[in-house]
Design a protein around this motif. Structure first.
Motif, PDB file in Angstrom:
ATOM      1  N   ASP A 212      17.731  19.788  21.977  1.00  0.00           N
ATOM      2  CA  ASP A 212      17.941  19.861  23.423  1.00  0.00           C
ATOM      3  C   ASP A 212      17.119  18.830  24.186  1.00  0.00           C
ATOM      4  N   SER A 213      16.037  18.356  23.597  1.00  0.00           N
ATOM      5  CA  SER A 213      15.186  17.366  24.269  1.00  0.00           C
ATOM      6  C   SER A 213      15.295  15.981  23.637  1.00  0.00           C
ATOM      7  N   MET A 214      16.178  15.822  22.657  1.00  0.00           N
ATOM      8  CA  MET A 214      16.266  14.558  21.925  1.00  0.00           C
ATOM      9  C   MET A 214      17.400  13.691  22.466  1.00  0.00           C
ATOM     10  N   SER A 215      17.093  12.451  22.824  1.00  0.00           N
ATOM     11  CA  SER A 215      18.112  11.538  23.333  1.00  0.00           C
ATOM     12  C   SER A 215      19.085  11.151  22.227  1.00  0.00           C
ATOM     13  N   LEU A 216      20.260  10.719  22.629  1.00  0.00           N
ATOM     14  CA  LEU A 216      21.244  10.338  21.623  1.00  0.00           C
ATOM     15  C   LEU A 216      20.803   9.093  20.866  1.00  0.00           C
ATOM     16  N   THR A 217      20.110   8.175  21.538  1.00  0.00           N
ATOM     17  CA  THR A 217      19.656   6.968  20.851  1.00  0.00           C
ATOM     18  C   THR A 217      18.620   7.304  19.771  1.00  0.00           C
ATOM     19  N   ASP A 218      17.804   8.325  20.009  1.00  0.00           N
ATOM     20  CA  ASP A 218      16.870   8.769  18.978  1.00  0.00           C
ATOM     21  C   ASP A 218      17.622   9.418  17.817  1.00  0.00           C
ATOM     22  N   ARG A 219      18.666  10.160  18.131  1.00  0.00           N
ATOM     23  CA  ARG A 219      19.491  10.757  17.080  1.00  0.00           C
ATOM     24  C   ARG A 219      20.131   9.659  16.226  1.00  0.00           C
ATOM     25  N   ALA A 220      20.634   8.626  16.896  1.00  0.00           N
ATOM     26  CA  ALA A 220      21.283   7.532  16.172  1.00  0.00           C
ATOM     27  C   ALA A 220      20.292   6.818  15.247  1.00  0.00           C
ATOM     28  N   THR A 221      19.041   6.705  15.689  1.00  0.00           N
ATOM     29  CA  THR A 221      18.014   6.090  14.849  1.00  0.00           C
ATOM     30  C   THR A 221      17.814   6.897  13.570  1.00  0.00           C
ATOM     31  N   ILE A 222      17.765   8.222  13.696  1.00  0.00           N
ATOM     32  CA  ILE A 222      17.584   9.095  12.526  1.00  0.00           C
ATOM     33  C   ILE A 222      18.815   9.032  11.618  1.00  0.00           C
ATOM     34  N   ALA A 223      19.995   9.071  12.218  1.00  0.00           N
ATOM     35  CA  ALA A 223      21.228   9.031  11.433  1.00  0.00           C
ATOM     36  C   ALA A 223      21.374   7.703  10.703  1.00  0.00           C
ATOM     37  N   ASN A 224      20.933   6.634  11.344  1.00  0.00           N
ATOM     38  CA  ASN A 224      21.052   5.301  10.762  1.00  0.00           C
ATOM     39  C   ASN A 224      20.413   5.214   9.380  1.00  0.00           C
ATOM     40  N   MET A 225      19.300   5.906   9.197  1.00  0.00           N
ATOM     41  CA  MET A 225      18.536   5.753   7.959  1.00  0.00           C
ATOM     42  C   MET A 225      18.905   6.778   6.889  1.00  0.00           C
ATOM     43  N   ALA A 226      20.085   7.363   6.983  1.00  0.00           N
ATOM     44  CA  ALA A 226      20.551   8.271   5.928  1.00  0.00           C
ATOM     45  C   ALA A 226      20.506   7.618   4.544  1.00  0.00           C
ATOM     46  N   PRO A 227      20.867   6.333   4.393  1.00  0.00           N
ATOM     47  CA  PRO A 227      20.753   5.715   3.062  1.00  0.00           C
ATOM     48  C   PRO A 227      19.317   5.701   2.547  1.00  0.00           C
ATOM     49  N   GLU A 228      18.352   5.558   3.459  1.00  0.00           N
ATOM     50  CA  GLU A 228      16.952   5.529   3.026  1.00  0.00           C
ATOM     51  C   GLU A 228      16.470   6.904   2.591  1.00  0.00           C
TER      52      GLU A 228
ATOM     53  N   ILE B  58      26.541   6.295  13.277  1.00  0.00           N
ATOM     54  CA  ILE B  58      27.504   6.923  14.176  1.00  0.00           C
ATOM     55  C   ILE B  58      27.425   8.448  14.098  1.00  0.00           C
ATOM     56  N   ASN B  59      26.772   8.987  13.069  1.00  0.00           N
ATOM     57  CA  ASN B  59      26.572  10.439  12.986  1.00  0.00           C
ATOM     58  C   ASN B  59      25.783  10.952  14.184  1.00  0.00           C
ATOM     59  N   GLY B  60      24.965  10.099  14.792  1.00  0.00           N
ATOM     60  CA  GLY B  60      24.191  10.498  15.967  1.00  0.00           C
ATOM     61  C   GLY B  60      25.074  10.811  17.168  1.00  0.00           C
ATOM     62  N   LEU B  61      26.311  10.288  17.155  1.00  0.00           N
ATOM     63  CA  LEU B  61      27.274  10.522  18.235  1.00  0.00           C
ATOM     64  C   LEU B  61      28.199  11.688  17.901  1.00  0.00           C
ATOM     65  N   GLY B  62      27.936  12.347  16.783  1.00  0.00           N
ATOM     66  CA  GLY B  62      28.779  13.466  16.385  1.00  0.00           C
ATOM     67  C   GLY B  62      30.025  13.049  15.633  1.00  0.00           C
ATOM     68  N   VAL B  63      30.055  11.802  15.149  1.00  0.00           N
ATOM     69  CA  VAL B  63      31.196  11.299  14.378  1.00  0.00           C
ATOM     70  C   VAL B  63      30.859  11.388  12.893  1.00  0.00           C
ATOM     71  N   VAL B  64      31.698  12.047  12.120  1.00  0.00           N
ATOM     72  CA  VAL B  64      31.506  12.121  10.675  1.00  0.00           C
ATOM     73  C   VAL B  64      31.893  10.780  10.064  1.00  0.00           C
ATOM     74  N   GLY B  65      30.990  10.193   9.278  1.00  0.00           N
ATOM     75  CA  GLY B  65      31.286   8.914   8.657  1.00  0.00           C
ATOM     76  C   GLY B  65      30.121   8.422   7.827  1.00  0.00           C
TER      77      GLY B  65
END
Length: 539
Positions: free
Chosen positions: A320-336, A245-252
């Motif tokens: 500026d050129s990165m889609s939100l779904t790509d951001r969410a993919t990167i944020a998802n793997m914070a534990p890794e 959810i960090n990819g959407l700008g939500v802290v969590g």
């Protein structure tokens, strides 16, 4: 609700007035310089400012967060001589706005709430007073198993078995949803918890109705009996990949069950004010390079850097050129990559995604107006905050990659896959290999029924396998099956395979679990579900 820093104000969006707690009031008081704070720290600061009561959250806690600096203060000489700590980051309380749970880790928390109700009833109290004090969502996805696959009705049959297998659990959750306030259950066959959170549950800016008596001085007008409080969406979840959810700008981020229960009951979590590592992105991904390739590269870099117990915040022109779904993919793997979270500030792309996923015009208008007023909205010309340390990556340098073997940070470039896999088969286990002997590499095993000794005829097919044969092909995971470009790519590969007459070996267990019903729908509309099904990848 207290206003110990005289920061309460009114924000009007359209015809609606919202009560907010302004961060710039702290800057005017000389307590901080907002533009220098990372966006993630600003959100944590707002949560402390708004909920400061000089009990669980004190004025000193607010001042400590507001005084965040890139490097922690050094302990004073006297403290060092006396053997005291004296330096480093201070501890702070953090009370997020909501809790999200998946079924494996969430059910025990609901059981505890039920036990508390039973205890109150035994003591002669009103058990209905026991409720979560913040909104709680429980998404059922983890317990659903792939008992049936490669058939058109696999999804319905697996769901039917799931309801039979865990009937008592579902009866309990149905009771819980009716009995508790602030508690919702998302049923199975809906999607993976993190994608459901991204598409539907997250609000980006939350609102909460408060009676005017809650405020010492009502800023909207004495004629109004209720006010609407607006504040940034923040969340903790009982799953490590809540960070998507960090990819959407939500802290969590993900927490343990005890911490989640404490938040449900209105108690802030204790944590150290974190270091924040800035990750600068520039350029654009090349054609054919996916978000999966990017996140494996980012993970490899951050694991090498060392970001455990730190926030990672992404910045730079590459956003500026990165889609939100790509951001969410990167944020998802914070534990890794080891970080507490991987945060992307809210910007125009966030608003575009909110429109795409059906958020109302009123919600989007509030989100933009509130975040701009609070200095929480990123523009392409926004100054970069100060960070504890930084890394940089040119997106154009990312190449197609695979995870592993064994660990995602051990990224393998697609061009090196064949050689790397062969070496892994014989490499020692301590070097993350499989330590097979040369003899074992040539050994074969038969899959299926051998020919009858009497007739010499095979009772069905018999196929030989060697070490290294792929036996499970699962298009699933909360990282991959939520990204449209990755899923469409999988569908196009299947389409080409069918056109060329390629087939899946009969010993391969295939499965397809899209991240949400929306993901299934765009595969269907793109005409890609049929070729996937022909290869055994049925939803």
């Amino acid at each position: 609700m207290n206003d110990l820093f005289k920061s309460r104000d009114v924000l009007k969006v359209g015809k609606q007035a919202y009560v907010i707690f302004r961060l710039d009031a702290l800057e005017k008081a000389g307590l901080t310089k907002l533009s220098k704070l990372p966006y993630s720290i600003r959100v944590v600061l707002e949560a402390a400012l708004r909920q400061c009561n000089d009990k669980e959250i004190t004025q000193q806690d607010v001042k400590n967060i507001a005084a965040w600096t890139p490097t922690p203060p050094s302990p004073p000489p006297f403290s060092q001589k006396m053997g005291g700590a004296g330096g480093g980051r201070p501890g702070i309380p953090f009370l997020p706005g909501r809790v999200i749970m998946q079924d494996f880790t969430g059910v025990p928390a609901v059981v505890d709430l039920a036990a508390m109700r039973a205890a109150v009833a035994r003591l002669g109290g009103d058990p209905k007073k026991i409720n979560p004090l913040v909104p709680v969502d429980l998404v059922i996805d983890h317990s659903v198993q792939v008992d049936f696959f490669a058939t058109a009705d696999a999804l319905n049959r697996n769901a039917e078995v799931e309801f039979q297998r865990n009937r008592e659990r579902y009866e309990f959750l149905k009771w819980g949803q009716k009995a508790f306030a602030n508690f919702r259950v998302v049923p199975p066959m809906t999607g993976i918890v993190h994608q459901v959170n991204l598409e539907n549950l997250a609000e980006v800016v939350m609102t909460k109705r408060q009676t005017s008596e809650v405020f010492a001085k009502h800023p909207v007008g004495a004629e109004t009996s209720e006010v609407l409080l607006a504040f940034p969406d923040t969340v903790v979840g009982t799953d490590s990949h809540t960070t998507m959810i960090n990819g959407l700008g939500v802290v969590g981020w993900g927490v343990g069950g005890i911490e989640a229960e404490a938040v449900m009951l209105g108690q802030p979590m204790d944590m150290l004010l974190p270091d924040v590592i800035g990750f600068k992105l520039t350029g654009k991904l090349k054609e054919g390079v996916t978000a999966t390739d990017l996140v494996l590269t980012v993970t490899q870099m951050l694991r090498k850097k060392g970001v455990v117990d730190k926030f990672v915040e992404f910045f730079g022109a590459g956003l500026d050129s990165m889609s939100l779904t790509d951001r969410a993919t990167i944020a998802n793997m914070a534990p890794e990559y080891g970080a507490t979270m991987g945060y992307f500030p809210v910007d125009e792309e966030t608003l575009r995604y909110m429109r795409l996923t059906g958020r109302s015009d009123e919600t989007i208008a509030l989100t933009e107006a509130y975040l701009r007023a609070q200095g929480l909205f990123r523009d392409s010309n926004s100054p970069a905050p100060e960070f504890t340390d930084t890394l940089a990556l040119d997106l154009g340098a990312v190449v197609p990659s695979l995870a592993g073997p064994k660990r995602p940070q051990d990224r393998v470039a697609l061009a090196d896959l064949k050689e790397t896999f062969r070496k892994a088969l014989t490499a020692p286990v301590k070097e993350r290999g499989y330590e097979l002997s040369a003899e074992a590499l040539t050994r074969e095993a038969a899959f299926g029924a051998p020919p009858s000794s009497l007739s010499g005829q095979a009772n069905g097919d018999s196929i030989k396998m060697k070490h290294g044969a792929v036996v499970i092909a699962a298009i699933t995971s909360c990282t991959n099956t939520s990204n449209p470009s990755v899923m469409i790519t999988a569908g196009l590969v299947a389409k080409k395979a069918v056109e060329k007459g390629l087939n899946v070996k009969p010993y391969v267990k295939t499965s397809l679990a899209p991240g949400s019903l929306v993901v299934t729908e765009y595969l269907k509309k793109a005409g890609l579900l049929e070729p996937l099904s022909k290869l055994g990848f049925n939803v």
